[in-house]
Each structure stands twice: as C-alpha cells, then as structure tokens.
Scaffold this active site. Structure first.
Site, PDB file in Angstrom:
ATOM      1  N   LYS A 114       0.895  -1.168   0.000  1.00 46.52           N
ATOM      2  CA  LYS A 114       0.000   0.000   0.000  1.00 46.52           C
ATOM      3  C   LYS A 114       0.926   1.209   0.000  1.00 46.52           C
ATOM      4  O   LYS A 114       1.348   1.693   1.055  1.00 46.52           O
ATOM      5  CB  LYS A 114      -0.895  -0.051   1.241  1.00 46.52           C
TER       6      LYS A 114
HETATM    7  N1  PPE Z   1      -7.945  -1.280  -2.759  1.00 44.97           N
HETATM    8  C1  PPE Z   1      -7.340  -0.070  -2.647  1.00 44.97           C
HETATM    9  C2  PPE Z   1      -6.663   0.494  -3.827  1.00 44.97           C
HETATM   10  C3  PPE Z   1      -7.375   0.604  -1.430  1.00 44.97           C
HETATM   11  O1  PPE Z   1      -6.761   1.780  -1.324  1.00 44.97           O
HETATM   12  C4  PPE Z   1      -8.064   0.041  -0.332  1.00 44.97           C
HETATM   13  C5  PPE Z   1      -8.128   0.770   0.961  1.00 44.97           C
HETATM   14  C6  PPE Z   1      -8.673  -1.224  -0.493  1.00 44.97           C
HETATM   15  C7  PPE Z   1      -8.588  -1.843  -1.719  1.00 44.97           C
HETATM   16  C8  PPE Z   1      -9.365  -1.931   0.638  1.00 44.97           C
HETATM   17  O2  PPE Z   1      -8.452  -2.373   1.610  1.00 44.97           O
HETATM   18  P1  PPE Z   1      -8.848  -2.561   3.140  1.00 44.97           P
HETATM   19  O3  PPE Z   1      -9.001  -1.188   3.705  1.00 44.97           O
HETATM   20  O4  PPE Z   1      -7.715  -3.307   3.723  1.00 44.97           O
HETATM   21  O5  PPE Z   1     -10.104  -3.327   3.167  1.00 44.97           O
HETATM   22  N2  PPE Z   1      -8.154   2.193   0.843  1.00 44.97           N
HETATM   23  C9  PPE Z   1      -7.819   3.014   1.972  1.00 44.97           C
HETATM   24  C10 PPE Z   1      -7.583   4.465   1.587  1.00 44.97           C
HETATM   25  C11 PPE Z   1      -8.759   5.327   1.335  1.00 44.97           C
HETATM   26  C12 PPE Z   1      -8.374   6.803   1.217  1.00 44.97           C
HETATM   27  O6  PPE Z   1      -9.082   7.540   0.511  1.00 44.97           O
HETATM   28  O7  PPE Z   1      -7.419   7.233   1.855  1.00 44.97           O
HETATM   29  C13 PPE Z   1      -8.806   2.836   3.108  1.00 44.97           C
HETATM   30  O8  PPE Z   1      -9.930   2.378   2.884  1.00 44.97           O
HETATM   31  O9  PPE Z   1      -8.441   3.127   4.235  1.00 44.97           O
END
Ligand code: PPE
Length: 305
Positions: free
Chosen positions: A158
């Site tokens: 990430k």
């Molecule tokens: N894909 C991406 C690209 C992504 O950034 C997130 C989280 C997810 C999937 C889902 O992952 P999880 O949170 O582990 O279920 N995105 C983060 C950032 C959002 C933002 O605008 O800043 C979040 O949800 O915290």
C-alpha cells in the site's frame, strides 16, 4: 475539511496536531515512495476497539519489505502507538492513518542514508462515500485509466505513489457525475475501485477479483470469512465489466468505504438499483462485528483501554 484532533504520533513522541510538520525536501513528498495504512476504530459496549489492528500493521510492514524500507520500530511498537494515539486524543470512533516515509537528507532517486520516519494520526471520518451511498448504493463508472501492471505496482504494497493512478480515476468519475471509479487491469478484467475492492453476487454466489492487480484488502478478507460463516460461497476469479452489468448485486469493500453497495455501473442498473439482499446481510453483520455486537468475531477487535 479534516476533523482535527489534538495530537499526532511522530517517531515515538506525540506532537500537537498543528506542529506535525515535515521539511519540504522530505524525500517521499517528491518521489512517492512511502507506505501507509488506513485503519478504523469503532465504539463498542466495551469502549473503543480497533478492527483487525494486527493485520493492518502487518500489511504496513509487508509494504515496507517489498520496497526495502527499514522501519525503525517493531510491529508491536506500532500497534501500541496506534492505541496510544486513540487514547491520547480521547476519541471513540476514528480513522487511523499510519505512514512510513523517507525523510529529509539526500535528494535524487537513491536516498542513501535518509531516515525512515513513521507517523500516526487519528481523526473522526464518517461514511467515505456518503451516508446515502452506504444505504442505497453508489453510481460507478469504469475508468478510462487502468490499474498499473503487476510489475509496475506490486499491489500487495500500500504505497503512497500508487495513489496517483487512483486519484486521476476518481477525479474522472466525479467530473463525469459518478461517485466512484472502477479500474480494469492491464488484461481488461475488473480490478478494483480507487480505494476499494469489489464483490459481485450472481445467483446467490459471491465473486471477487483474485489477488493479482489489487490490494489485499482486509475488509475483503473479512467479508469472505463472514460470507462463509453465513453459508455463502465466494469465488475468487477474474471477471469482465459486462459480468458486473449483469450481476444481481455488487458492492465495494474497504476500511474507509466499509461495505458500500453499487447500484449502477456505466448507467446499467444493477439488480433492483438499490442495496441487494446479500449485500445488506453482509453489511449488517460487518457493522455488528466492528461495533462489538457479535461475539463470534471478538478476536478481530483490539480494545483501546
Ligand atoms: N484497494 C485499494 C486500492 C485501497 O486503497 C483500499 C483501501 C482497499 C482496496 C481496501 O483495503 P482494506 O481497507 O484493507 O479493506 N483504501 C484506503 C484508503 C482510502 C483513502 O481515501 O485514503 C482505506 O480504505 O483506508
């Protein structure tokens, strides 16, 4: 505008929110190599609890490992620092943002000897895609931008710089009158939202993208487990945009987005154009779990006090 809190953790000490600053020549600001997390803490009958803290901190360290960033703290220290940050700010429900970044020192692409810095902020953050979106679903557009190739973005990380791709996709979707973007991968199959993983439901079976071009979402993992416990099968397999057009239900998962139903993709109404039955069931169970009202998933909660 962000909901300010009192203090931010920076490299082992707390500083006042307004004093949490970095030098303009901070390496990550210029070149984008940094790792971050998004974690949520919910209020429960036993006080504030962080959802799947260990897994988030583990992913932060995995992101750092992929990119050879040597975090000068242990996972346990970061877990404790997250809990301390919530405690010191006296907040019950919040979003927590740990970030690992390359600090000030050398410029140029090889930051020899620059310090690896860590900060953790926490602030109240409501429904990411709006309260109405959470309840009734959002309108999504397939992006004209594609997710980077798996050897450009190693997607188990990430990484700050990856979000340039997400931001332009999100901006395009909003400028075109939609709520969110759905990105395809380099082969043309569905990948994920700008900050969410995607699930579809067809004939009572869940389907989600395999772990290739997507972030290994912790909410995604949680939903697969909850669905299994509810007797709903999940297939992890590639699918195309038209499979989404024709599915019965679709939803996004993410820490920020939680479980957000998708009611439309590219002007095709999905199902009945509102949150589907299975989506509602999974969303309801998810909120029960994070709010400490479902004993079966206690191990996913870390209480702050
Ligand atoms: N894909 C991406 C690209 C992504 O950034 C997130 C989280 C997810 C999937 C889902 O992952 P999880 O949170 O582990 O279920 N995105 C983060 C950032 C959002 C933002 O605008 O800043 C979040 O949800 O915290």
């Amino acid at each position: 505008m962000i909901n300010k809190t009192d203090k931010i953790w920076m490299d082992g000490t707390f500083v006042q929110w307004d004093s949490a600053k970095v030098h303009i020549l901070t390496h990550t600001l210029h070149y984008g190599l940094g790792a971050f997390e998004g974690i949520r803490c919910y209020d429960t009958p036993k006080g504030p609890a962080v959802f799947r803290l260990k897994e988030h901190v583990e992913r932060l360290f995995n992101s750092a490992k992929i990119f050879l960033l040597d975090i000068p703290f242990t996972e346990e220290q970061i877990c404790n620092a997250v809990l301390e940050t919530i405690k010191i700010n006296n907040i019950k429900e919040c979003y927590i943002r740990p970030i690992v970044y390359i600090g000030y020192g050398a410029m140029g692409l090889y930051p020899k000897g620059n310090p690896i810095k860590v900060a953790i902020a926490a602030w109240p953050w409501g429904a990411y895609l709006g309260e109405e979106g959470l309840e009734k679903g959002i309108r999504v557009k397939v992006s004209s931008y594609i997710r980077n190739h798996v050897n450009s973005n190693m997607s188990r990380g990430k990484i700050c710089g990856y979000y340039v791709n997400s931001q332009i996709a999100k901006k395009e979707a909003i400028m075109d009158g939609y709520d969110e973007a759905l990105l395809l991968d380099t082969s043309g199959f569905v990948s994920e939202g700008s900050g969410e993983n995607i699930f579809i439901v067809r004939k009572g079976v869940l389907k989600t993208t395999p772990l290739t071009s997507i972030l290994e979402g912790i909410t995604r993992n949680s939903i697969i487990k909850v669905a299994e416990d509810l007797g709903i099968k999940t297939i992890e397999d590639r699918f195309t945009r038209d499979e989404v057009y024709l599915c019965d239900e679709a939803f996004f998962t993410g820490t920020a987005a939680e479980i957000t139903p998708i009611r439309e993709l590219d002007n095709r109404i999905i199902g009945r154009g509102t949150a589907g039955e299975i989506t509602k069931k999974l969303q309801g169970t998810f909120f029960e779990i994070v709010k400490g009202k479902n004993r079966n998933y206690e191990s996913w909660l870390t209480y702050v006090n």
